[in-house]
Write an enzyme that holds these catalytic residues in place. Structure first.
Site, PDB file in Angstrom:
ATOM      1  CB  SER A   8      -1.103   0.449   1.314  1.00 43.45           C
ATOM      2  OG  SER A   8      -1.348   0.765   1.404  1.00 43.45           O
ATOM      3  CG  HIS A  33      -3.541  -1.540  -1.464  1.00 39.32           C
ATOM      4  ND1 HIS A  33      -4.907  -2.313  -1.915  1.00 39.32           N
ATOM      5  CD2 HIS A  33      -4.184  -0.842  -1.233  1.00 39.32           C
ATOM      6  CE1 HIS A  33      -5.784  -1.938  -1.061  1.00 39.32           C
ATOM      7  NE2 HIS A  33      -5.533  -1.194   0.023  1.00 39.32           N
ATOM      8  CG  ASP A  35      -5.186   2.603   0.930  1.00 39.87           C
ATOM      9  OD1 ASP A  35      -5.593   1.142   1.277  1.00 39.87           O
ATOM     10  OD2 ASP A  35      -4.067   1.945   1.726  1.00 39.87           O
ATOM     11  CG  MET A  37      -8.481   7.298   2.918  1.00 39.79           C
ATOM     12  SD  MET A  37      -7.708   6.541   4.569  1.00 39.79           S
ATOM     13  CE  MET A  37      -6.512   5.532   4.931  1.00 39.79           C
ATOM     14  CG  HIS A  66      -9.317   0.602  -0.397  1.00 44.79           C
ATOM     15  ND1 HIS A  66      -9.071   0.306   0.690  1.00 44.79           N
ATOM     16  CD2 HIS A  66     -10.668  -0.232   0.314  1.00 44.79           C
ATOM     17  CE1 HIS A  66      -9.962  -0.635   1.701  1.00 44.79           C
ATOM     18  NE2 HIS A  66     -11.181  -0.798   1.298  1.00 44.79           N
ATOM     19  CG  MET A  68     -10.694   3.156   2.419  1.00 38.22           C
ATOM     20  SD  MET A  68      -9.505   3.199   3.448  1.00 38.22           S
ATOM     21  CE  MET A  68      -8.593   3.697   1.874  1.00 38.22           C
ATOM     22  CG  MET A 137     -12.070  -2.839   5.518  1.00 32.80           C
ATOM     23  SD  MET A 137      -9.991  -2.832   4.462  1.00 32.80           S
ATOM     24  CE  MET A 137      -9.347  -1.154   5.717  1.00 32.80           C
ATOM     25  CG  ASP A 175      -6.392  -2.985   3.427  1.00 28.19           C
ATOM     26  OD1 ASP A 175      -5.192  -2.686   4.310  1.00 28.19           O
ATOM     27  OD2 ASP A 175      -6.750  -2.217   2.717  1.00 28.19           O
TER      28      ASP A 175
HETATM   29  C1  DX5 Z   1      -6.449   1.081   5.884  1.00 32.74           C
HETATM   30  C2  DX5 Z   1      -6.174   1.277   4.362  1.00 32.74           C
HETATM   31  C3  DX5 Z   1      -5.172   0.173   4.419  1.00 32.74           C
HETATM   32  C4  DX5 Z   1      -3.704   0.624   4.626  1.00 32.74           C
HETATM   33  C5  DX5 Z   1      -3.032  -0.630   5.310  1.00 32.74           C
HETATM   34  O1  DX5 Z   1      -7.529   2.350   5.721  1.00 32.74           O
HETATM   35  O2  DX5 Z   1      -7.341   0.996   3.117  1.00 32.74           O
HETATM   36  O3  DX5 Z   1      -4.257  -0.880   2.738  1.00 32.74           O
HETATM   37  O4  DX5 Z   1      -3.117   1.251   4.361  1.00 32.74           O
HETATM   38  O5  DX5 Z   1      -1.411  -0.324   6.476  1.00 32.74           O
HETATM   39  P1  DX5 Z   1      -0.761  -1.567   7.170  1.00 32.74           P
HETATM   40  O6  DX5 Z   1      -0.170  -2.423   5.968  1.00 32.74           O
HETATM   41  O7  DX5 Z   1       0.171   0.061   8.060  1.00 32.74           O
HETATM   42  O8  DX5 Z   1      -1.631  -1.510   7.772  1.00 32.74           O
HETATM   43 ZN    ZN Z   2      -6.646  -0.534   1.473  1.00 30.94          ZN
END
Ligand code: DX5
Ligand code: ZN
Length: 229
Positions: A8, A33, A35, A37, A66, A68, A137, A175
């Site tokens: 990620s 990956h 993320d 947000m 991903h 969010m 998750m 994840d």
């Molecule tokens: C959390 C994200 C994850 C995060 C994982 O909300 O969706 O993808 O980056 O990070 P680690 O592996 O550090 O928990």
């Molecule tokens: Zn993620």
């Protein structure tokens, strides 16, 4: 190995994203990956389609986006145009996702449904044969570097069982909080894609070496017959 490692970039150095991606690619990663947000569905704001567009030409691996975000259906066009290869959205944000699934598949891309730790796995029943992956998750989404929630392991196992009963080989991506130890538990429960942020970009090791280590560790574990092939 059928297992895939998805570093990620949330924990990467954003001022050198291209180099960070090249490192994990050299280390044998399978997906990148990303993320996304929005500050509404989760508290933090991270990156959007513009960043996906800018890393797309330099990344050779598929980009695993991903979302969010609230109202993810409004974002899908932008991420498809930016070059996403896999787009996952949360069932908590889009309870009627048929159109979104069709739109992503219609573009020849892979689609995933993500679920928070507190959301029952039964919310996925209607979609078992309709998506390419489920993102389970193993932390509450929003931040990198949180501790893996072992309470999600039975959910992984029951989802894998439901998929097996239907003869489906659908990927289960885990994840949150994945490291050498938690990766094994997740894979034993039935996960096939491991997202790792801090364990790869936040460790004392170089991200290339951390990726390779995770991969070698899991391969050795598989060879010892501890996991299904
Ligand atoms: C959390 C994200 C994850 C995060 C994982 O909300 O969706 O993808 O980056 O990070 P680690 O592996 O550090 O928990
Ligand atoms: Zn993620």
């Amino acid at each position: 190995m059928r297992l895939k490692i998805a570093p990620s970039i949330l924990s990467a150095d954003f001022s050198r994203l291209g180099e960070e991606i090249a490192k994990v690619e050299r280390g044998g990663a399978h997906l990148i990956h990303v993320d996304v947000m929005d500050g509404c569905f989760v508290p933090q704001i991270t990156i959007g389609a513009l960043v996906v567009k800018s890393i797309r030409p330099s990344a050779s691996l598929p980009l695993d986006v991903h979302l969010m975000v609230r109202d993810p259906e409004n974002q899908i066009e932008q991420f498809l145009a930016a070059g996403a290869d896999i787009i996952s959205f949360h069932i908590e944000a889009l309870s009627e996702p048929s159109e979104a699934i069709q739109r992503i598949k219609g573009e020849g891309k892979k689609v995933g449904i993500a679920v928070n730790p507190a959301t029952p796995i039964s919310s996925l029943d209607r979609f078992l044969s309709r998506v390419d992956l489920f993102v389970l998750m193993t932390v509450n989404p929003g931040f990198a570097g949180q501790a893996f929630m072992g309470s999600v392991l039975p959910k992984i196992a029951s989802l894998r069982k439901a998929l097996d009963e239907r003869g489906l080989k659908t990927d289960i991506e885990v994840d949150g909080g994945i490291n050498l130890a938690t990766a094994k538990s997740a894979v034993q429960a039935g996960a096939t894609i491991l997202v790792a942020g801090q364990a790869i970009f936040g460790s004392a090791e170089d991200p290339e070496r951390a990726t390779r280590n995770l991969s070698l560790h899991l391969e050795a574990f598989l060879k010892r017959g501890k996991l299904p092939p």
